[in-house]
Design a protein around this motif. Sequence first.
Motif, short mmCIF file in Angstrom:
data_model
loop_
_atom_site.label_atom_id
_atom_site.label_comp_id
_atom_site.label_asym_id
_atom_site.label_seq_id
_atom_site.Cartn_x
_atom_site.Cartn_y
_atom_site.Cartn_z
N PHE A 1 0.84 -1.17 0.00
CA PHE A 1 0.00 0.00 0.00
C PHE A 1 0.89 1.23 0.00
O PHE A 1 1.95 1.25 0.63
N ILE A 2 0.44 2.27 -0.70
CA ILE A 2 1.14 3.55 -0.69
C ILE A 2 0.37 4.46 0.26
O ILE A 2 -0.72 4.93 -0.04
N ALA A 3 0.93 4.68 1.46
CA ALA A 3 0.26 5.49 2.46
C ALA A 3 0.24 6.95 2.06
O ALA A 3 0.97 7.37 1.14
N ARG A 4 -0.56 7.73 2.74
CA ARG A 4 -0.69 9.14 2.41
C ARG A 4 0.63 9.88 2.53
O ARG A 4 0.91 10.80 1.75
N GLY B 1 3.50 8.65 1.89
CA GLY B 1 4.47 8.08 0.97
C GLY B 1 5.08 6.77 1.42
O GLY B 1 5.82 6.13 0.67
N ARG B 2 4.80 6.36 2.66
CA ARG B 2 5.35 5.09 3.13
C ARG B 2 4.80 3.93 2.30
O ARG B 2 3.66 3.96 1.85
N ARG B 3 5.61 2.90 2.15
CA ARG B 3 5.18 1.67 1.52
C ARG B 3 4.86 0.66 2.63
O ARG B 3 5.73 0.32 3.42
N MET C 1 1.52 -6.71 6.57
CA MET C 1 2.62 -7.65 6.82
C MET C 1 3.83 -6.95 7.45
O MET C 1 4.92 -7.53 7.51
N THR C 2 3.63 -5.73 7.93
CA THR C 2 4.72 -5.04 8.61
C THR C 2 5.16 -5.85 9.83
O THR C 2 4.34 -6.30 10.63
N GLY C 3 6.49 -6.06 9.97
CA GLY C 3 7.01 -6.83 11.10
C GLY C 3 7.18 -8.29 10.80
O GLY C 3 7.63 -9.07 11.64
N TYR C 4 6.81 -8.69 9.57
CA TYR C 4 7.01 -10.08 9.16
C TYR C 4 8.15 -10.13 8.15
O TYR C 4 8.29 -9.23 7.31
N VAL C 5 8.97 -11.21 8.21
CA VAL C 5 10.02 -11.44 7.22
C VAL C 5 9.84 -12.82 6.63
O VAL C 5 9.27 -13.72 7.26
N ARG C 6 10.30 -12.99 5.42
CA ARG C 6 10.20 -14.30 4.76
C ARG C 6 11.45 -15.10 5.10
O ARG C 6 12.58 -14.65 4.91
N VAL C 7 11.26 -16.31 5.61
CA VAL C 7 12.36 -17.18 5.99
C VAL C 7 12.24 -18.45 5.20
O VAL C 7 11.21 -19.13 5.22
N ALA C 8 13.30 -18.79 4.46
CA ALA C 8 13.29 -20.03 3.68
C ALA C 8 13.44 -21.21 4.62
O ALA C 8 14.26 -21.20 5.54
N GLU D 1 11.91 -10.68 14.70
CA GLU D 1 12.30 -10.52 16.09
C GLU D 1 12.74 -9.07 16.33
O GLU D 1 13.39 -8.45 15.50
N ALA D 2 12.37 -8.60 17.49
CA ALA D 2 12.78 -7.24 17.83
C ALA D 2 14.27 -7.19 18.07
O ALA D 2 14.85 -8.11 18.68
N SER D 3 14.93 -6.15 17.59
CA SER D 3 16.36 -6.05 17.76
C SER D 3 16.69 -5.56 19.17
O SER D 3 15.88 -4.93 19.82
#
Length: 299
Positions: free
Chosen positions: A237-240, A242-244, A271-278, A297-299
């Motif tokens: 999504f393109i937020a108002r 400009g963020r993706r 899906m913010t906060g999710y990463v794809r892991v093979a 995971e939070a850094s």
Amino acid sequence: MNGYAGFKLLIVDDHAHNLFTLRTLIAAHLDALVLEATSGAQAIDLTHRHPDIDLIILDVQMPEMDGFQTATLLKLRKRTRDIPIIFLTAAFKSEEFQQRGFAVGAVDYLLKPIDDSLLINKISTYFRLIEKERGLNRVLEQRVAERTAELAQARDYLENIITHMGEALLVLEPGGAIKLTNPAACRMLGYAPADLIGMGIGDVFEEDGDEAAGAFWGTWLEALIRTGALSKIEARFIARDGRRVPILFARTAVTDTAGEISDIICIAKDMTGYVRVATDPDPATTQERGERELPQEAS
């Protein structure tokens, strides 16, 4: 009690003794309220002052305004056109006058001297018909009210689900303009609901390889026409501001009775906060690697 209390009957005759005879006869057999008029003009005035008159017994031979003229005027007015009229006459007995009476809207044409039983039976018949019609109308009104309440309850239930669902909902016109949205979509995009309505999907959405706004729409529409739905894809999504915003996105076409697309329903999961892991589901085999989504995971 003779029945039909609450019904209202207007009798019209220019001779007082005729009115007395009618009034006495009706009172002896029915409990209806009887109103009296001695002229056509007075009859019309009474119908204005008593809009709930159920039946009119109208003498034909009257000075100034006869029964035919009176009936014609009553049928021209919306509030009186549906009141049944029974003509009574001692002079105009030919079939020609009877046909004229029916032509101006009478439901019956009776001759004097009055046949008491016939007149009372006629009045009772019309009261029964009116009573039955009112009963049917009450049933119909009750059913309409119940159905209206059911639809309102279903609408409120659906609106409640749409309002509280966690996924963003966008309903599009076939041309791609947004016609309906929900709070989750507004929060995700940073727009007020009124600002989103009318915007094109290309203004707030992009797929991989389709950064140009609207470049994907023709492909979308062609696929939706062919299949009715498109499987979930990763997009943004393109937020108002400009963020993706990364989303998991699905689209479904709704068609009308002619098979044409009337609406396109789009549902997006943030899906913010999710990463794809093979992952390798079975290291001992050479099967193609699958993929799964994990919260980052939070850094």
